[in-house]
Design a protein around this motif. Sequence first.
Motif, short mmCIF file in Angstrom:
data_model
loop_
_atom_site.label_atom_id
_atom_site.label_comp_id
_atom_site.label_asym_id
_atom_site.label_seq_id
_atom_site.Cartn_x
_atom_site.Cartn_y
_atom_site.Cartn_z
N ILE A 1 76.50 94.23 57.51
CA ILE A 1 76.65 95.60 57.23
C ILE A 1 76.81 95.76 56.68
O ILE A 1 76.42 97.05 56.18
CB ILE A 1 78.42 95.71 58.17
N ALA A 2 76.77 94.93 55.75
CA ALA A 2 76.58 96.27 53.62
C ALA A 2 74.81 96.15 53.62
O ALA A 2 74.31 97.22 53.42
CB ALA A 2 76.61 94.87 52.68
N VAL A 3 74.12 95.27 54.60
CA VAL A 3 73.33 95.65 54.15
C VAL A 3 72.73 97.02 55.05
O VAL A 3 71.79 97.84 54.32
CB VAL A 3 72.05 94.68 54.52
N ILE A 4 73.22 97.10 56.50
CA ILE A 4 73.10 98.50 57.23
C ILE A 4 73.81 99.67 56.24
O ILE A 4 73.07 100.44 56.25
CB ILE A 4 73.79 98.38 57.88
N LEU A 5 74.67 99.11 55.82
CA LEU A 5 75.27 100.21 54.51
C LEU A 5 74.52 100.94 53.04
O LEU A 5 73.48 101.83 53.61
CB LEU A 5 76.43 99.95 53.71
N GLY A 6 73.12 99.70 52.86
CA GLY A 6 72.08 100.07 51.93
C GLY A 6 70.89 101.23 52.71
O GLY A 6 70.20 101.98 52.08
N SER A 7 70.78 100.56 53.80
CA SER A 7 69.72 100.93 54.48
C SER A 7 69.85 102.63 54.73
O SER A 7 68.77 103.19 54.53
CB SER A 7 69.05 100.12 55.63
N TYR A 8 70.66 102.75 55.14
CA TYR A 8 71.51 103.84 55.33
C TYR A 8 71.09 105.50 54.34
O TYR A 8 70.26 105.85 54.45
CB TYR A 8 72.23 104.28 55.61
N VAL A 9 71.44 104.48 52.84
CA VAL A 9 70.96 105.36 51.86
C VAL A 9 69.87 105.47 50.86
O VAL A 9 69.03 105.99 50.20
CB VAL A 9 72.41 104.27 51.23
N LEU A 10 68.94 104.16 51.31
CA LEU A 10 67.96 104.15 50.84
C LEU A 10 67.30 105.11 52.06
O LEU A 10 65.67 106.21 51.63
CB LEU A 10 67.07 103.06 51.37
N SER A 11 67.39 105.39 53.60
CA SER A 11 66.39 105.86 54.26
C SER A 11 66.81 107.27 54.18
O SER A 11 65.73 108.46 54.19
CB SER A 11 67.29 105.48 55.15
N ALA A 12 67.52 108.03 53.77
CA ALA A 12 68.28 109.21 53.00
C ALA A 12 67.39 110.09 51.95
O ALA A 12 66.67 110.82 51.47
CB ALA A 12 70.03 109.45 52.68
N ALA A 13 66.95 108.94 50.92
CA ALA A 13 66.21 109.40 49.68
C ALA A 13 65.25 109.25 50.04
O ALA A 13 64.54 109.88 49.85
CB ALA A 13 66.51 108.12 48.26
N PHE A 14 64.53 108.77 51.20
CA PHE A 14 63.05 108.66 50.88
C PHE A 14 63.02 109.88 52.03
O PHE A 14 61.40 110.00 51.87
CB PHE A 14 62.98 107.33 52.29
N ILE A 15 62.96 110.31 52.88
CA ILE A 15 63.35 111.94 53.24
C ILE A 15 63.18 112.53 53.04
O ILE A 15 62.59 113.90 53.38
CB ILE A 15 64.33 111.72 55.04
N ILE A 16 64.51 112.69 51.44
CA ILE A 16 64.81 113.26 51.06
C ILE A 16 63.11 113.44 50.01
O ILE A 16 62.42 115.25 49.69
CB ILE A 16 65.87 114.19 50.10
N LEU A 17 62.65 112.90 49.41
CA LEU A 17 61.09 112.71 48.54
C LEU A 17 60.13 112.70 49.44
O LEU A 17 59.10 113.83 49.48
CB LEU A 17 60.76 111.32 48.46
N TYR A 18 59.61 112.84 51.09
CA TYR A 18 58.43 113.17 51.91
C TYR A 18 59.06 114.88 52.49
O TYR A 18 58.37 115.12 51.80
CB TYR A 18 59.06 112.36 53.47
N ALA A 19 60.29 115.29 52.31
CA ALA A 19 60.50 116.65 52.88
C ALA A 19 59.98 117.54 51.12
O ALA A 19 59.23 118.18 51.70
CB ALA A 19 62.01 117.18 52.85
N ALA A 20 60.12 116.31 50.13
CA ALA A 20 59.76 117.31 48.71
C ALA A 20 58.43 117.37 48.85
O ALA A 20 57.70 118.03 48.39
CB ALA A 20 59.94 116.59 47.78
N TYR A 21 57.43 116.18 48.58
CA TYR A 21 56.27 115.93 48.55
C TYR A 21 55.19 117.17 49.81
O TYR A 21 54.61 118.02 49.87
CB TYR A 21 55.58 114.94 49.25
N CYS A 22 55.97 117.95 51.34
CA CYS A 22 55.99 118.93 51.94
C CYS A 22 55.68 119.46 51.13
O CYS A 22 54.63 120.68 51.52
CB CYS A 22 56.64 118.66 53.92
#
Length: 483
Positions: A422-443
């Motif tokens: 469950i802790a790993v799932i929690l961390g994965s949500y945080v990281l995925s949010a960071a990556f989609i923000i970086l993706y949008a910024a690059y676009c």
Amino acid sequence: MSYSFHIQEKREGWPAAISNTEGDEIHTDVAAQYANHFTNSGETYSQRDERRLRWKIDLRLVPLLWFNVTLGSMDKVTTSTAALYNFRQDTGLDGDKYSWVGSAFYFGYLIWCLPSGSLLQKLPLAKVLCMVQLLWGCILISTGFANSFAGLIALRVLLGALEAPIVPGNFLILGRWAIGFLHDDHQWRAMFWITGAMTIAWAVVIGIFLPDNPVQAKFVQPREKAVAIERLRADQTGIENKTFNKKQMMETFADPKTWLMFLFHLTISIPNGGLTNFAALVIKGLGYTSQRSTLLMMPTGVVQTVASYLCNGGVFLCLKYLPNYHTRAAWVLLGILVGLVSTVFLHTLAVDDYSGRLAALYMAYFYFGPYVVSLGINTANTAGHTKKVTTNALVFVSYCVSNIMAPQFFLSSQAPVYPLGIAVILGSYVLSAAFIILYAAYCVYENRRRDRVGDVTAGERVHRNTDFKDLTDKENLHFRYVW
């Protein structure tokens, strides 16, 4: 880069070969034969024609593609439900062997991601999906006869390899067209036989009714094909090209968007890998019987459906009423936030808070909405058919790696709470949010750069020198990214 195109050959149903000013041969999109229909004929079409055609296409394609994904999702979780009915005991899955059965599926998926992408490019797409579904059903039925860990591993690897073309194939198609038997604790075998038979039956339906592309769709009239292709012109992504382009493949590997989306899928798929295999066991660990746990798993599918419709519906409504604003990443982040908060509760609530933990477990499935929207973003932002296929393959490689890793964090010694998982799932949500923000910024950065250096109008619909020429999004300055 400027292009001067010279038509060398044109055959009905096949792309023409062209060359640019540098002498490189480029193959046009299969839609090129209809791309200039209205220009050459002097005809026009109305919004009424568009609406009628849209309904005609939607009524044929949407049910087929929807059931394609539904069957795949249902078939993958059969082991999770089977685990409630002595599946592990009957097949000798002691210790963490069950986790490896969960991971084995994605080893097959990982191995076959790139080869299946090549098959989807070279062979008729709908026919590939038909054959894959037929074999998929046979493997599922065979799983119902399995009695050993080794046999299950082999079958799950094969099943994963067969799923590899399904979701990418569905998105290529879209891009081309803009409990009653579980009363005995040993009836897990019946689930594989029934779901396998359903999948085989569905494969026959796919083979008969799903067209490979708009050009070859027999239920669409020639003039309607021209309308359908004209409606896709502004996307600048093309429809289909059977010629493999090495330069496009290399561009895919050098594109920052590719790796940001890769990392996003590596993290957003962690909840899928963990929950798909262990949610039923978590629910049973709350004190419910196997039959009751199976019934209590049903809302997980409802939550996934709601998440998908909410996030995708939000994108659709924003495109309709706020066409000048980019909102896709915002809806992805909203879905991630719901899953993140739910996982926080699941990780922190008291073990004996059964209702709270069950509700939190359900809402943790909200990852599915952001996942589906991100696939659409990836499709919309990738042009050039070889680049599309390669990008899709890499995205699903990350999906496989993620789903291989996730079950390994759910240790049998930590059942039924699985705090590490469950802790790993929690961390994965945080990281995925960071990556989609970086993706949008690059676009955003890339769109602004093109506005500065280009001599074209971003909102202009028709670009005769690049439309349906199988150019990549990098090569085509008319292309604008969505985010």
